[in-house]
Design a protein around this motif. Structure first.
Motif, PDB file in Angstrom:
ATOM      1  N   VAL A  47       0.959  -1.101  -0.014  1.00 54.86           N
ATOM      2  CA  VAL A  47      -0.068   0.035  -0.037  1.00 54.86           C
ATOM      3  C   VAL A  47       0.812   1.330   0.042  1.00 54.86           C
ATOM      4  CG1 VAL A  47      -1.844   1.170   1.324  1.00 54.86           C
ATOM      5  CG2 VAL A  47      -1.842  -1.251   1.186  1.00 54.86           C
ATOM      6  N   SER A  48       1.766   1.208   1.028  1.00 54.33           N
ATOM      7  CA  SER A  48       2.692   2.562   1.053  1.00 54.33           C
ATOM      8  C   SER A  48       1.813   3.839   1.017  1.00 54.33           C
ATOM      9  CB  SER A  48       3.638   2.457  -0.153  1.00 54.33           C
ATOM     10  OG  SER A  48       4.498   1.311  -0.191  1.00 54.33           O
ATOM     11  N   GLY A  49       0.936   3.693   1.816  1.00 53.08           N
ATOM     12  CA  GLY A  49       0.013   5.124   2.269  1.00 53.08           C
ATOM     13  C   GLY A  49      -0.617   5.098   3.177  1.00 53.08           C
ATOM     14  N   VAL A  50      -1.567   6.268   3.330  1.00 54.68           N
ATOM     15  CA  VAL A  50      -2.360   6.109   4.357  1.00 54.68           C
ATOM     16  C   VAL A  50      -3.719   6.092   3.893  1.00 54.68           C
ATOM     17  CG1 VAL A  50      -3.792   7.713   6.177  1.00 54.68           C
ATOM     18  CG2 VAL A  50      -0.963   8.023   5.786  1.00 54.68           C
ATOM     19  N   VAL A  51      -4.530   5.005   4.229  1.00 58.38           N
ATOM     20  CA  VAL A  51      -5.894   4.500   3.659  1.00 58.38           C
ATOM     21  C   VAL A  51      -6.740   5.350   4.343  1.00 58.38           C
ATOM     22  CG1 VAL A  51      -7.227   2.641   3.051  1.00 58.38           C
ATOM     23  CG2 VAL A  51      -5.037   2.375   2.906  1.00 58.38           C
ATOM     24  N   ALA A  52      -7.755   5.810   3.622  1.00 58.42           N
ATOM     25  CA  ALA A  52      -8.814   6.822   4.311  1.00 58.42           C
ATOM     26  C   ALA A  52     -10.220   6.274   3.436  1.00 58.42           C
ATOM     27  CB  ALA A  52      -8.848   8.285   3.776  1.00 58.42           C
ATOM     28  N   ASN A  53     -10.857   5.955   4.734  1.00 59.41           N
ATOM     29  CA  ASN A  53     -12.259   5.412   4.376  1.00 59.41           C
ATOM     30  C   ASN A  53     -13.414   6.264   4.688  1.00 59.41           C
ATOM     31  OD1 ASN A  53     -13.908   2.610   3.530  1.00 59.41           O
ATOM     32  ND2 ASN A  53     -15.212   3.787   5.230  1.00 59.41           N
ATOM     33  N   PHE A  54     -14.146   7.055   3.486  1.00 54.40           N
ATOM     34  CA  PHE A  54     -15.106   8.048   3.977  1.00 54.40           C
ATOM     35  C   PHE A  54     -16.373   7.443   3.924  1.00 54.40           C
ATOM     36  CE2 PHE A  54     -11.357   9.828   1.980  1.00 54.40           C
ATOM     37  CZ  PHE A  54     -10.974  11.206   3.103  1.00 54.40           C
ATOM     38  N   GLN A  55     -17.357   7.623   4.897  1.00 53.32           N
ATOM     39  CA  GLN A  55     -18.730   6.961   4.949  1.00 53.32           C
ATOM     40  C   GLN A  55     -19.544   8.033   5.021  1.00 53.32           C
ATOM     41  OE1 GLN A  55     -19.792   4.151   8.252  1.00 53.32           O
ATOM     42  NE2 GLN A  55     -21.629   3.459   6.920  1.00 53.32           N
ATOM     43  N   ASP A  56     -20.732   8.033   4.126  1.00 49.52           N
ATOM     44  CA  ASP A  56     -21.552   9.350   4.144  1.00 49.52           C
ATOM     45  C   ASP A  56     -22.732   8.840   5.408  1.00 49.52           C
ATOM     46  OD1 ASP A  56     -23.862  10.924   3.986  1.00 49.52           O
ATOM     47  OD2 ASP A  56     -24.432  10.414   1.819  1.00 49.52           O
ATOM     48  N   ILE A  57     -22.487   9.709   6.287  1.00 49.80           N
ATOM     49  CA  ILE A  57     -23.575   9.363   7.745  1.00 49.80           C
ATOM     50  C   ILE A  57     -24.451  10.390   7.746  1.00 49.80           C
ATOM     51  CG2 ILE A  57     -21.897   7.942   8.879  1.00 49.80           C
ATOM     52  CD1 ILE A  57     -21.476  10.693  10.577  1.00 49.80           C
ATOM     53  N   SER A  58     -24.893  11.097   6.624  1.00 46.49           N
ATOM     54  CA  SER A  58     -25.711  12.460   6.757  1.00 46.49           C
ATOM     55  C   SER A  58     -27.203  11.825   7.211  1.00 46.49           C
ATOM     56  CB  SER A  58     -25.886  12.915   5.199  1.00 46.49           C
ATOM     57  OG  SER A  58     -24.739  13.393   4.758  1.00 46.49           O
ATOM     58  N   GLU A  59     -27.757  10.687   6.767  1.00 50.11           N
ATOM     59  CA  GLU A  59     -28.927  10.394   7.247  1.00 50.11           C
ATOM     60  C   GLU A  59     -29.000  10.305   8.861  1.00 50.11           C
ATOM     61  OE1 GLU A  59     -32.006   6.664   6.245  1.00 50.11           O
ATOM     62  OE2 GLU A  59     -30.566   7.098   4.885  1.00 50.11           O
ATOM     63  N   ARG A  60     -27.939   9.587   9.255  1.00 50.98           N
ATOM     64  CA  ARG A  60     -27.920   9.275  10.727  1.00 50.98           C
ATOM     65  C   ARG A  60     -27.814  10.703  11.527  1.00 50.98           C
ATOM     66  NH1 ARG A  60     -22.898   6.815  13.013  1.00 50.98           N
ATOM     67  NH2 ARG A  60     -22.378   8.950  13.511  1.00 50.98           N
ATOM     68  N   LYS A  61     -26.937  11.610  10.941  1.00 52.31           N
ATOM     69  CA  LYS A  61     -26.652  12.623  11.593  1.00 52.31           C
ATOM     70  C   LYS A  61     -27.925  13.814  11.797  1.00 52.31           C
ATOM     71  CE  LYS A  61     -23.449  13.986  13.447  1.00 52.31           C
ATOM     72  NZ  LYS A  61     -22.686  13.745  14.764  1.00 52.31           N
ATOM     73  N   ASN A  62     -28.726  13.659  10.227  1.00 48.57           N
ATOM     74  CA  ASN A  62     -30.094  14.485  10.257  1.00 48.57           C
ATOM     75  C   ASN A  62     -31.047  14.006  11.280  1.00 48.57           C
ATOM     76  OD1 ASN A  62     -28.908  16.117   8.313  1.00 48.57           O
ATOM     77  ND2 ASN A  62     -29.734  14.704   6.531  1.00 48.57           N
ATOM     78  N   ALA A  63     -31.239  12.726  11.618  1.00 45.20           N
ATOM     79  CA  ALA A  63     -32.167  12.114  12.271  1.00 45.20           C
ATOM     80  C   ALA A  63     -31.816  12.376  13.535  1.00 45.20           C
ATOM     81  CB  ALA A  63     -32.102  10.517  12.317  1.00 45.20           C
ATOM     82  N   GLU A  64     -30.549  12.495  14.231  1.00 47.71           N
ATOM     83  CA  GLU A  64     -29.914  12.789  15.507  1.00 47.71           C
ATOM     84  C   GLU A  64     -30.440  14.285  15.742  1.00 47.71           C
ATOM     85  OE1 GLU A  64     -26.021  12.039  15.634  1.00 47.71           O
ATOM     86  OE2 GLU A  64     -26.190  10.060  15.835  1.00 47.71           O
TER      87      GLU A  64
END
Length: 215
Positions: free
Chosen positions: A122-139
């Motif tokens: 890999v030789s890198g920093v792996v970034a995983n981006f998950q859309d959590i807009s629905e959860r945050k809007n519900a909160e």
């Protein structure tokens, strides 16, 4: 596969060896965005889902610094988490932040960074981006509902109380002082029946028993 060849740079022959039928659909149809960054934060690879989630084409993102694509108000958070895993092979950090899509619309992301700089594949920093807009809007909607309810209770002309199964007053609205003359602090913590006149106790006890008998 040579030791210096990264998994995210595999040619067709190598992809075939690792199961193109598995990896290609996962990458192209993922709802998350997966990126590989250099230690500096420069984006070396990003999955096609970046266009569906953030509105950017892959070529608009590649070779850009991650902070260039980060909303100014989130820049310090991103920089702090990158620094948190720098120099720590295998380190992982997760955080949430509100970002902006290419068209300026808001999106909430949960980001997980993994330091795989020492991993030759890999030789890198792996970034995983998950859309959590629905959860945050519900909160946020839940918080608004709770605030509305609290406002209704606090300003009600009636007395609203929460009573435990044992009859202890756990909460009473401020109106108790206007109606009965007790402060909420005086009223809460006592037995609800202790505030009733003696002739009303049988009816109140019967009503209480009926209420407790059926949820």
């Amino acid at each position: 596969m040579s030791p210096q060849q990264h998994l995210w740079e595999l040619d067709d022959d190598h992809v075939g060896r690792y199961g193109e039928s598995l990896f290609a659909p996962l990458i192209h149809n993922s709802f998350d965005v997966i990126a590989v960054m250099a230690e500096s934060g420069r984006i070396l690879y990003v999955t096609p889902s970046v266009e569906r989630v953030m509105g950017y084409r892959q070529d608009e993102v590649l070779d850009k610094g991650v902070l260039e694509l980060t909303h100014p108000k989130s820049g310090e958070v991103v920089a702090a988490h990158l620094e948190m895993i720098r120099g720590k092979p295998g380190a992982v950090t997760t955080y949430e932040l509100e970002e902006r899509r290419k068209d300026g619309s808001p999106i909430w992301l949960e980001v997980t960074l993994t330091n795989l700089l020492d991993d030759p594949l890999v030789s890198g920093v792996v970034a995983n981006f998950q859309d959590i807009s629905e959860r945050k809007n519900a909160e946020a909607e839940l918080r608004r509902s709770e605030e509305r309810f609290r406002s209704l209770v606090m300003n009600s002309s009636d007395i609203i109380a929460v009573i435990s199964e044992d009859g202890d007053v756990m909460y009473v609205s401020p109106s108790v002082e206007r109606v009965l003359g007790y402060s909420p602090a005086e009223f809460a913590g006592g037995l609800a029946t202790s505030y009733l006149v003696e002739q009303d106790l049988p009816a109140a006890t019967q009503a209480w028993t009926e209420v407790l008998s059926e949820p």
